[in-house]
Write a protein that holds these residues in place. Structure first.
Motif, PDB file in Angstrom:
ATOM      1  N   UNK A   1      33.158  33.757  51.000  1.00 26.09           N
ATOM      2  CA  UNK A   1      32.984  35.166  50.646  1.00 26.09           C
ATOM      3  C   UNK A   1      34.205  35.732  49.929  1.00 26.09           C
ATOM      4  N   UNK A   2      35.387  35.174  50.218  1.00 22.41           N
ATOM      5  CA  UNK A   2      36.593  35.668  49.550  1.00 22.41           C
ATOM      6  C   UNK A   2      36.553  35.401  48.051  1.00 22.41           C
ATOM      7  N   UNK A   3      35.833  34.364  47.643  1.00 21.52           N
ATOM      8  CA  UNK A   3      35.691  34.097  46.210  1.00 21.52           C
ATOM      9  C   UNK A   3      35.004  35.275  45.519  1.00 21.52           C
ATOM     10  N   UNK A   4      33.947  35.814  46.156  1.00 26.17           N
ATOM     11  CA  UNK A   4      33.241  36.955  45.588  1.00 26.17           C
ATOM     12  C   UNK A   4      34.170  38.156  45.477  1.00 26.17           C
ATOM     13  N   UNK A   5      34.969  38.396  46.523  1.00 24.96           N
ATOM     14  CA  UNK A   5      35.932  39.498  46.485  1.00 24.96           C
ATOM     15  C   UNK A   5      36.949  39.301  45.360  1.00 24.96           C
ATOM     16  N   UNK A   6      37.465  38.110  45.256  1.00 25.34           N
ATOM     17  CA  UNK A   6      38.510  37.837  44.275  1.00 25.34           C
ATOM     18  C   UNK A   6      38.036  38.110  42.853  1.00 25.34           C
ATOM     19  N   UNK A   7      36.929  37.474  42.481  1.00 25.66           N
ATOM     20  CA  UNK A   7      36.506  37.595  41.087  1.00 25.66           C
ATOM     21  C   UNK A   7      35.950  38.983  40.792  1.00 25.66           C
ATOM     22  N   UNK A   8      35.631  39.738  41.850  1.00 27.49           N
ATOM     23  CA  UNK A   8      35.178  41.109  41.650  1.00 27.49           C
ATOM     24  C   UNK A   8      36.262  42.049  41.180  1.00 27.49           C
ATOM     25  N   UNK A   9      37.504  41.572  41.081  1.00 26.07           N
ATOM     26  CA  UNK A   9      38.575  42.400  40.506  1.00 26.07           C
ATOM     27  C   UNK A   9      38.397  42.563  38.997  1.00 26.07           C
ATOM     28  N   UNK A  10      37.641  41.665  38.366  1.00 23.06           N
ATOM     29  CA  UNK A  10      37.343  41.794  36.944  1.00 23.06           C
ATOM     30  C   UNK A  10      35.863  42.113  36.790  1.00 23.06           C
ATOM     31  N   UNK A  11      35.451  42.441  35.569  1.00 25.88           N
ATOM     32  CA  UNK A  11      34.058  42.776  35.329  1.00 25.88           C
ATOM     33  C   UNK A  11      33.609  44.007  36.089  1.00 25.88           C
ATOM     34  N   UNK A  12      34.495  44.983  36.244  1.00 21.08           N
ATOM     35  CA  UNK A  12      34.189  46.159  37.054  1.00 21.08           C
ATOM     36  C   UNK A  12      33.484  47.224  36.230  1.00 21.08           C
ATOM     37  N   UNK A  13      32.588  47.935  36.889  1.00 24.72           N
ATOM     38  CA  UNK A  13      31.882  49.074  36.280  1.00 24.72           C
ATOM     39  C   UNK A  13      31.231  48.699  34.954  1.00 24.72           C
ATOM     40  N   UNK A  14      30.667  47.486  34.904  1.00 20.81           N
ATOM     41  CA  UNK A  14      29.932  47.071  33.719  1.00 20.81           C
ATOM     42  C   UNK A  14      30.756  46.396  32.651  1.00 20.81           C
ATOM     43  N   UNK A  15      32.087  46.383  32.781  1.00 23.06           N
ATOM     44  CA  UNK A  15      32.923  45.708  31.794  1.00 23.06           C
ATOM     45  C   UNK A  15      32.789  44.192  31.960  1.00 23.06           C
ATOM     46  N   UNK A  16      33.107  43.466  30.897  1.00 17.89           N
ATOM     47  CA  UNK A  16      33.067  42.004  30.973  1.00 17.89           C
ATOM     48  C   UNK A  16      34.397  41.476  31.489  1.00 17.89           C
ATOM     49  N   UNK A  17      34.375  40.266  32.034  1.00 20.76           N
ATOM     50  CA  UNK A  17      35.599  39.656  32.537  1.00 20.76           C
ATOM     51  C   UNK A  17      35.434  38.167  32.687  1.00 20.76           C
ATOM     52  N   UNK A  18      36.561  37.482  32.836  1.00 20.23           N
ATOM     53  CA  UNK A  18      36.580  36.041  33.038  1.00 20.23           C
ATOM     54  C   UNK A  18      37.143  35.732  34.410  1.00 20.23           C
ATOM     55  N   UNK A  19      36.505  34.801  35.103  1.00 16.04           N
ATOM     56  CA  UNK A  19      37.002  34.326  36.388  1.00 16.04           C
ATOM     57  C   UNK A  19      37.102  32.812  36.312  1.00 16.04           C
TER      58      UNK A  19
END
Length: 450
Positions: A329-347
């Motif tokens: 579950x910590x993986x989900x938390x970690x990568x959720x720091x990017x791609x916030x509020x509809x923005x794109x991101x890389x994990x």
């Protein structure tokens, strides 16, 4: 849908507009009317979807509609309590509260450890409507008689899943014994497990259940990739990726505090400015590192899972798992720091053969096979074999040679000695605490349809 259509008051709408928000996110659209209705809410949504505003905006409206009354000692009472697992998250939430309450006659403060208690005591004496706190420091003040929670009308448990991961279940029970039983309770969580339901059973009364996405999934706006690499080339690959791609703002996750420190030392020798943020750092050092990272003065912030909560940065482009977490579950938390509020991101995740079992657990949780890649010159050695991974002083885990891909079970090896591989892997203590179950039986929240 607009914020106006949710029934929020003009002063709150004005503050929301000034923050640049026009359309509520799905969790906000569902949660705000329910909270305004006065009922208990159990809400699950991906990290970065706007949970904080989902409870803060209606809370401000409810409190502003009911002017406070002084207690018997002539003090203005605390009317709302928001409990968070980490200092950084507490500071971030309280900042949001102040921003949204800009045009309301409401006061707030943040309370956490690592700093002196006396300034907090003085602030409490002046009167506070909304208190955002971490469990330990809150209980310290209660034990010393410096705060009164007897008039709390709204209680929020934020990032409840992380609370359980960090072993705060007993502190939560103590807080629940202090606050009034007749209150509105809100439980918000990025991931949604059976343990969360057990906690909700204890805390909430006939709650409305909100889920805006499938459990334990990452936002679709995040591109996930795995880079396989030999364990002794990870640092070099990390520096290579940052420099060759000219990334300017990268959040890197390490598993242990000392590992984070060593990684920072290495990156700085390679000309990549980096600082670490974890529990052994002073609060001033943590605050400075986070501030420099947010403003772009710092290129890389290396964080442990505990310290990373509260890192809320618009348009953060890159998150890298230098080491995979042993709790999926910590993986989900970690990568959720990017791609916030509809923005794109890389994990991106740098994975050695030792972590194959962690990767399989993560993919099983998110129900997705993450694409594998290699970088020329950093390919894993074909003769490399899994080795045990030490998790702190008391927990180790065998990476799985000969265990058929199953996570070893057992109660660890006492005395703090790392186990050595024997017959295909060592036996770890469970990496997640098991919260007590209890409270009302037959918990069955009413589910809101999308």
């Amino acid at each position: 849908m607009s914020f106006e259509s949710l029934g929020l008051a003009a002063p709150i709408l004005r503050a929301v507009r000034e923050q640049g928000y026009e359309t509520p996110t799905p969790i906000q659209a569902k949660a705000i009317p329910l909270v305004l209705g006065g009922g208990d809410v159990l809400a699950g949504a991906q990290t970065g979807t706007g949970k904080t505003a989902g409870f803060t905006l209606p809370m401000l409206q409810l409190l502003s509609a009911q002017p406070p009354r002084k207690d018997a000692k002539g003090r203005w009472p605390i009317r709302a309590l928001i409990l968070t697992p980490t200092r950084e998250l507490a500071a971030q939430v309280e900042e949001n509260v102040r921003q949204y309450a800009k045009y309301l006659p409401l006061t707030s403060m943040v309370m956490f450890g690592g700093v002196g208690m006396q300034p907090q005591v003085e602030r409490l004496k002046k009167g506070v409507d909304i208190l955002v706190a971490t469990p330990g420091r809150l209980l310290d003040h209660h034990q010393q008689g410096t705060l009164d929670l007897s008039q709390v009308q709204i209680f929020v448990l934020d990032e409840a899943d992380r609370m359980l991961d960090m072993g705060f279940i007993h502190d939560i029970k103590k807080v629940l014994a202090i606050v009034p039983k007749d209150k509105q309770s809100l439980l918000f969580s990025a991931t949604f497990s059976d343990e969360i339901k057990a906690l909700a059973d204890r805390l909430l009364k006939q709650p409305e259940l909100i889920e805006v996405a499938r459990r334990n999934t990452a936002a679709e706006s995040i591109e996930q990739r795995v880079y396989t690499v030999s364990r002794d080339r990870k640092k070099e690959l990390l520096a290579h990726l940052i420099q060759s791609n000219r990334w300017d703002q990268v959040l890197v996750f390490a598993r242990m505090k000392h590992g984070a420190n060593r990684l920072v030392d290495f990156l700085n020798t390679q000309g990549v400015t980096a600082m670490a943020i974890h529990g052994n750092k002073s609060q001033s050092a943590r605050t400075k590192a986070l501030a420099d990272f947010k403003t772009g003065q710092l290129r890389v912030l290396v964080a442990t899972d505990i310290a990373a909560r509260g890192i809320d940065i618009d348009q953060l482009p890159h998150v890298i798992n230098y080491e995979l977490p042993n709790v999926p579950e910590d993986y989900v938390h970690r990568i959720g720091r990017t791609g916030r509020a509809g923005a794109t991101g890389e994990a991106l995740s740098l994975v050695s053969v030792d972590e194959d079992i962690f990767l399989r657990d993560i993919e099983r949780l998110i129900k997705l096979q993450i694409p594998r890649h290699t970088v020329a010159g950093f390919e894993p050695r074909p003769d490399e074999r899994p080795e045990p991974i030490v998790l702190g002083r008391r927990m180790t885990i065998g990476a799985g040679a000969g265990n058929g891909g199953r996570r070893p079970s057992g109660n660890g090896h006492g005395g703090g000695r790392p186990a050595t591989p024997s017959g295909g892997g060592s036996k770890p203590a469970s990496p997640k605490p098991s919260p007590s179950r209890g409270g009302r039986s037959g918990f069955a929240p009413r589910t809101r349809s999308a």
